[in-house]
Each structure stands twice: as structure tokens, then as C-alpha cells.
Design a protein around this motif. Sequence first.
Motif, mmCIF file in Angstrom:
data_model
loop_
_atom_site.group_PDB
_atom_site.id
_atom_site.type_symbol
_atom_site.label_atom_id
_atom_site.label_comp_id
_atom_site.label_asym_id
_atom_site.label_seq_id
_atom_site.Cartn_x
_atom_site.Cartn_y
_atom_site.Cartn_z
ATOM 1 N N GLU A 77 0.837 -1.204 0.000
ATOM 2 C CA GLU A 77 0.000 0.000 0.000
ATOM 3 C C GLU A 77 0.866 1.246 0.000
ATOM 4 O O GLU A 77 1.989 1.238 0.515
ATOM 5 C CB GLU A 77 -0.907 0.047 1.236
ATOM 6 N N ARG A 131 -10.875 -3.921 13.302
ATOM 7 C CA ARG A 131 -10.725 -3.656 11.884
ATOM 8 C C ARG A 131 -12.098 -3.746 11.228
ATOM 9 O O ARG A 131 -12.873 -4.652 11.525
ATOM 10 C CB ARG A 131 -9.765 -4.663 11.252
ATOM 11 N N TYR A 188 -5.068 1.919 7.091
ATOM 12 C CA TYR A 188 -5.848 1.323 6.002
ATOM 13 C C TYR A 188 -5.078 0.139 5.417
ATOM 14 O O TYR A 188 -3.891 0.258 5.097
ATOM 15 C CB TYR A 188 -6.131 2.375 4.935
ATOM 16 N N VAL A 215 -14.138 -1.244 4.573
ATOM 17 C CA VAL A 215 -14.423 0.078 4.009
ATOM 18 C C VAL A 215 -15.090 -0.055 2.648
ATOM 19 O O VAL A 215 -16.130 0.550 2.395
ATOM 20 C CB VAL A 215 -13.129 0.897 3.890
ATOM 21 N N ASP A 264 -12.195 9.311 10.034
ATOM 22 C CA ASP A 264 -11.596 8.428 9.034
ATOM 23 C C ASP A 264 -10.153 8.072 9.386
ATOM 24 O O ASP A 264 -9.530 7.239 8.704
ATOM 25 C CB ASP A 264 -11.620 9.086 7.650
ATOM 26 N N TRP A 292 -10.602 -2.869 0.801
ATOM 27 C CA TRP A 292 -9.893 -1.984 1.724
ATOM 28 C C TRP A 292 -10.595 -2.072 3.079
ATOM 29 O O TRP A 292 -11.831 -1.996 3.158
ATOM 30 C CB TRP A 292 -9.927 -0.537 1.236
ATOM 31 N N HIS A 293 -9.800 -2.238 4.107
ATOM 32 C CA HIS A 293 -10.282 -2.231 5.482
ATOM 33 C C HIS A 293 -9.514 -1.163 6.240
ATOM 34 O O HIS A 293 -8.475 -0.681 5.774
ATOM 35 C CB HIS A 293 -10.032 -3.588 6.145
ATOM 36 N N ARG A 294 -10.002 -0.816 7.414
ATOM 37 C CA ARG A 294 -9.271 0.135 8.246
ATOM 38 C C ARG A 294 -9.417 -0.231 9.710
ATOM 39 O O ARG A 294 -10.389 -0.875 10.109
ATOM 40 C CB ARG A 294 -9.758 1.556 8.008
ATOM 41 N N CYS A 301 -5.063 -3.136 2.597
ATOM 42 C CA CYS A 301 -5.536 -3.752 1.362
ATOM 43 C C CYS A 301 -5.689 -5.257 1.606
ATOM 44 O O CYS A 301 -4.891 -5.848 2.342
ATOM 45 C CB CYS A 301 -4.496 -3.476 0.276
#
Length: 113
Positions: A6, A45, A93, A48, A89, A36-38, A95
Amino acid sequence: QVQLVESGGGLVQAGGSLRLSCAASEKYFRYSAMGWHRQAPGKQRELVATIGSGGTTNYADSVKGRFTISRDNAKNTVYLQMNSLKPEDTAVYYCYAVFWNAWGQGTQVTVSS
């Protein structure tokens, strides 16, 4: 095993934009759904956005209308365009490649108020 790298994170003011990129090492990238996660400090987690191999997209309610996931199969890369960023936000982040159940190392996004 696929390698995911990323990039594109950073510090931005509220209302600003960032574009995250995730480059995959695997030539069969085009056949895998990607996501995509965050993860924010002290939180679990969360998903997204996702994009299927055919381009179908899904978004968390919290980012709908602000974030856009896309992919370029010729470059083995998935993107997350993030607009109208909010302090909530702020997170690392990640992948995710569905076919290989593989995660990238994460990139930090910090949104200041």
C-alpha cells in the motif's frame, strides 16, 4: 503467496482528499476480489470498500458518497479515492486480496480537524 504493497497515506486536514494505492505482485490479480479495510486505535478492523473481479463495488455506509474504490488490472493495482475526509476516518488502512486471503502491511491516514 501474493505480496500487497500500500501507499498514499498521510496527514490531511478535514475536508481534504487522499488516494491510496495497493500494488499486487500476483499476475492473476484480475481474478481476485479486492478490499480496503481500516483499523482505528482501540477499535476493531472494519470493512471500508470492496471491488469484485468484474468491477462490482460495495461500501460501508460511513464512506458512501465520499470514497471510491477502483482497480487497474493492467497495473495489478487497486485504489481508494477518499474525498471529504473526516477526523473519524483516521486509521491504518489495509488492502486485502480475497483469493489469497492476504493482507498488505497497512498505510496510516490521519485527518486533522
